[in-house]
Design an enzyme around this catalytic site. Structure first.
Site, mmCIF file in Angstrom:
data_model
loop_
_atom_site.group_PDB
_atom_site.id
_atom_site.type_symbol
_atom_site.label_atom_id
_atom_site.label_comp_id
_atom_site.label_asym_id
_atom_site.label_seq_id
_atom_site.Cartn_x
_atom_site.Cartn_y
_atom_site.Cartn_z
ATOM 1 N N ASP A 37 5.948 -22.939 3.649
ATOM 2 C CA ASP A 37 6.270 -22.363 4.960
ATOM 3 C C ASP A 37 7.337 -23.242 5.613
ATOM 4 O O ASP A 37 7.522 -24.389 5.217
ATOM 5 C CB ASP A 37 5.013 -22.270 5.855
ATOM 6 C CG ASP A 37 5.178 -21.219 6.971
ATOM 7 O OD1 ASP A 37 4.616 -20.117 6.828
ATOM 8 O OD2 ASP A 37 5.910 -21.509 7.949
ATOM 9 N N ILE A 38 7.985 -22.688 6.621
ATOM 10 C CA ILE A 38 9.051 -23.452 7.289
ATOM 11 C C ILE A 38 8.462 -24.510 8.217
ATOM 12 O O ILE A 38 9.136 -25.466 8.611
ATOM 13 C CB ILE A 38 9.965 -22.470 8.074
ATOM 14 C CG1 ILE A 38 11.289 -23.165 8.466
ATOM 15 C CG2 ILE A 38 9.250 -21.891 9.286
ATOM 16 C CD1 ILE A 38 12.338 -22.214 8.982
ATOM 17 N N ARG A 39 7.161 -24.366 8.565
ATOM 18 C CA ARG A 39 6.579 -25.349 9.481
ATOM 19 C C ARG A 39 5.471 -26.149 8.779
ATOM 20 O O ARG A 39 4.943 -25.716 7.756
ATOM 21 C CB ARG A 39 6.045 -24.663 10.745
ATOM 22 C CG ARG A 39 5.124 -23.507 10.529
ATOM 23 C CD ARG A 39 4.964 -22.701 11.836
ATOM 24 N NE ARG A 39 4.237 -21.452 11.606
ATOM 25 C CZ ARG A 39 2.913 -21.341 11.679
ATOM 26 N NH1 ARG A 39 2.174 -22.405 11.973
ATOM 27 N NH2 ARG A 39 2.306 -20.171 11.455
ATOM 28 N N ASP A 56 12.308 -23.689 3.963
ATOM 29 C CA ASP A 56 13.054 -22.697 4.749
ATOM 30 C C ASP A 56 13.600 -21.720 3.716
ATOM 31 O O ASP A 56 14.368 -22.119 2.830
ATOM 32 C CB ASP A 56 14.204 -23.397 5.499
ATOM 33 C CG ASP A 56 15.085 -22.390 6.242
ATOM 34 O OD1 ASP A 56 15.827 -22.806 7.147
ATOM 35 O OD2 ASP A 56 15.039 -21.174 5.900
ATOM 36 N N TYR A 146 14.237 -4.847 12.215
ATOM 37 C CA TYR A 146 13.192 -5.158 11.243
ATOM 38 C C TYR A 146 13.051 -4.014 10.246
ATOM 39 O O TYR A 146 13.023 -4.227 9.036
ATOM 40 C CB TYR A 146 11.876 -5.383 11.982
ATOM 41 C CG TYR A 146 10.659 -5.545 11.114
ATOM 42 C CD1 TYR A 146 9.651 -4.575 11.111
ATOM 43 C CD2 TYR A 146 10.481 -6.664 10.307
ATOM 44 C CE1 TYR A 146 8.522 -4.719 10.330
ATOM 45 C CE2 TYR A 146 9.338 -6.823 9.533
ATOM 46 C CZ TYR A 146 8.368 -5.838 9.556
ATOM 47 O OH TYR A 146 7.242 -5.983 8.778
ATOM 48 N N LYS A 150 13.699 -3.742 6.182
ATOM 49 C CA LYS A 150 12.661 -3.279 5.243
ATOM 50 C C LYS A 150 13.241 -2.209 4.302
ATOM 51 O O LYS A 150 12.974 -2.194 3.106
ATOM 52 C CB LYS A 150 11.449 -2.751 6.009
ATOM 53 C CG LYS A 150 10.636 -3.837 6.680
ATOM 54 C CD LYS A 150 10.026 -4.789 5.665
ATOM 55 C CE LYS A 150 10.079 -6.220 6.064
ATOM 56 N NZ LYS A 150 9.557 -7.134 5.042
ATOM 57 N N ILE A 176 -1.680 -4.736 10.385
ATOM 58 C CA ILE A 176 -2.764 -5.469 9.731
ATOM 59 C C ILE A 176 -3.607 -6.178 10.783
ATOM 60 O O ILE A 176 -3.065 -6.873 11.668
ATOM 61 C CB ILE A 176 -2.201 -6.498 8.730
ATOM 62 C CG1 ILE A 176 -1.305 -5.810 7.692
ATOM 63 C CG2 ILE A 176 -3.349 -7.259 8.052
ATOM 64 C CD1 ILE A 176 -1.975 -4.749 6.853
HETATM 65 C C1 VAH Z 1 4.956 -5.444 13.030
HETATM 66 N N1 VAH Z 1 2.827 -6.108 12.049
HETATM 67 O O1 VAH Z 1 4.306 -5.027 13.967
HETATM 68 C C2 VAH Z 1 4.212 -5.736 11.723
HETATM 69 C C3 VAH Z 1 4.178 -4.518 10.842
HETATM 70 C C4 VAH Z 1 3.740 -2.054 10.733
HETATM 71 C C5 VAH Z 1 3.932 -3.225 11.604
HETATM 72 O O2 VAH Z 1 5.318 -4.428 10.051
HETATM 73 O O3 VAH Z 1 6.146 -5.644 13.098
#
Ligand code: VAH
Length: 315
Positions: A37-39, A56, A146, A150, A176
C-alpha cells in the site's frame, strides 16, 4: 492451468484490499501473499500474517522489484481512487487509476505473470445504460472520471488478453458493505457509515435520497466472488475484465428501515449532496448471468442476513 503460488496485492489497506489480503492468505498461505500500500501498515491482521511493503502504484520500478523479489505470479490490483474523491480531483483519479493499471499490465506482459485481477465497477455504467437488470453487454457512458477509468480498465484488460494473452480478470463491483475497514471516498459509503453510526451515535444523516436504489454486496460475498474469479479455469471464461456480479439491491430507505428494526430509536435523516448525481447515474440492479454461467457465481447474503451480521460485528 497451474494453481497460483504467490500473489501481490496493491491497495492492501483499503476497504476491500484489507479483507481480501487476509482471505487470500488463508488460501495461499501467509508468506505467499505480499500486501502493499502507499501508506504505512497500521493493520495488525495484515502486518502479522505475512509480508507488507510500501508501494506507490505509480512507481513502476518498485513494483517490478517487489514482483521479482517475492517471485510473484499474480497481481491483485486494488489500489484506486473511488468515485466521490475522483470527482474532486479528476486528473489525479485518471493518473492513479489508469497509469496504475497500465503499470500492472505492462509488468504482467514483461514478466509473463500467470494472472492479473483488476476490478471494474457498476460505475462503468451511465444514465444511458438500462437501469434494471443491467445487461453484461451494454452502453458504457459513465458520467464520472472514476467510471471513465473503469471502462478504460476493462478495455485495457481485453486488449492485453487479445494482443498478448495476458490473463486479466475483473468484476464490476457493486457497493461493498463491510465492518472491518471504512471505505474511502466512494458514493456508496453511506451504506457502510450508517451501520457505524447506528452503533455509535444512534443517528445518521444520509447523503443520498431514501429512494436511491443501488446494487450492493456484503464483504463475504465480495471476497468469495473475487477469489472464485481469480481461481477460475481460464478455459471457461468468455469474458475477462468486466463481469457483472450482483447479490442484492435496496434503497437507502430500505437499509435504514432494516437497521431500525434491530436498533430501536435509530434516527436517520436524508440530506443529499453532490454524490446524489453520481448515484443517480448508476443502475439499480445488474444481470450477472455471465458470472453465474462462466465461473459459478452465487451470492450468500441478502439485506436481512447482512444487517444481522454487520450489527453483530460492530456491536
Ligand atoms: C464507489 N464504492 O462508491 C465504490 C464503488 C459501485 C461503487 O465503485 O465509488
Amino acid at each position: 492451468m497451474s494453481e497460483l503460488q504467490r500473489i501481490l496485492v496493491t491497495g492492501a489497506l483499503g476497504q476491500i484490499g484489507s479483507e481480501l489480503t487476509v482471505a487470500l492468505r488463508e488460501v495461499y498461505g501467509g508468506e505467499n501473499v505480499v500486501a502493499t500500500d502507499i501508506r504505512e501498515c497500521t493493520d495488525a491482521d495484515i502486518a502479522e500474517c505475512g509480508p507488507f511493503e510500501l508501494l506507490d502504484i505509480l512507481d513502476t520500478a518498485r513494483l517490478g522489484e517487489l514482483v521479482e523479489h517475492y517471485n510473484v505470479d499474480a497481481v491483485v490490483h486494488m489500489a484506486a481512487i473511488l468515485s466521490a474523491t475522483g470527482e474532486k480531483n479528476p486528473d489525479l483519479c485518471w493518473k492513479v487509476n489508469i497509469e496504475g493499471s497500465l503499470n500492472v499490465l505492462r509488468l504482467a506482459r514483461e514478466m509473463n505473470l500467470e494472472r492479473v485481477l483488476i476490478p471494474s465497477s457498476i460505475a462503468a455504467f451511465g444514465p444511458e445504460t438500462p437501469r434494471e437488470n443491467t445487461p453484461q453487454e451494454t452502453v458504457l457512458r459513465p458520467r464520472t472520471m472514476y467510471g471513465v477509468t473503469k471502462v478504460a480498465g476493462e478495455l485495457l484488460a481485453d486488449y492485453y488478453w487479445n494482443k498478448w494473452n495476458v490473463d486479466v480478470r475483473g468484476l464490476r463491483y457493486p457497493g461493498i458493505i463491510s465492518a472491518k475497514t471504512m471505505p474511502g471516498g466512494g458514493t456508496t459509503d453511506y451504506a457502510v457509515e450508517i451501520f457505524y453510526k447506528a452503533v455509535s451515535e444512534n443517528s445518521y444523516t444520509c447523503f443520498v435520497k431514501p429512494e436511491t436504489r443501488l446494487p450492493m454486496m456484503y464483504m463475504p460475498d465480495c471476497l468469495k466472488a473475487t477469489i472464485d474469479l481469480l481461481r477460475a479455469p481460464v478455459d471457461g471464461l468468455e469474458h475477462h475484465g468486466d463481469f457483472n456480479v450482483g447479490s442484492m439491491s435496496f434503497t437507502a430507505g430500505e437499509l435504514a428501515a432494516a437497521i431500525q428494526r434491530r436498533v430501536p430509536g435509530f434516527e436517520v435523516r436524508f440530506e443529499p449532496d453532490y454524490r446524489q448525481a453520481i448515484a443517480d447515474s448508476w443502475p439499480s440492479s445488474v444481470d450477472d448471468s455471465a458470472a453465474r454461467r462462466e465461473w459459478g457465481w452465487e451470492p450468500d447474503y441478502d439485506l436481512e442476513s447482512m444487517t444481522d451480521d454487520m450489527l453483530d460485528r460492530l456491536k
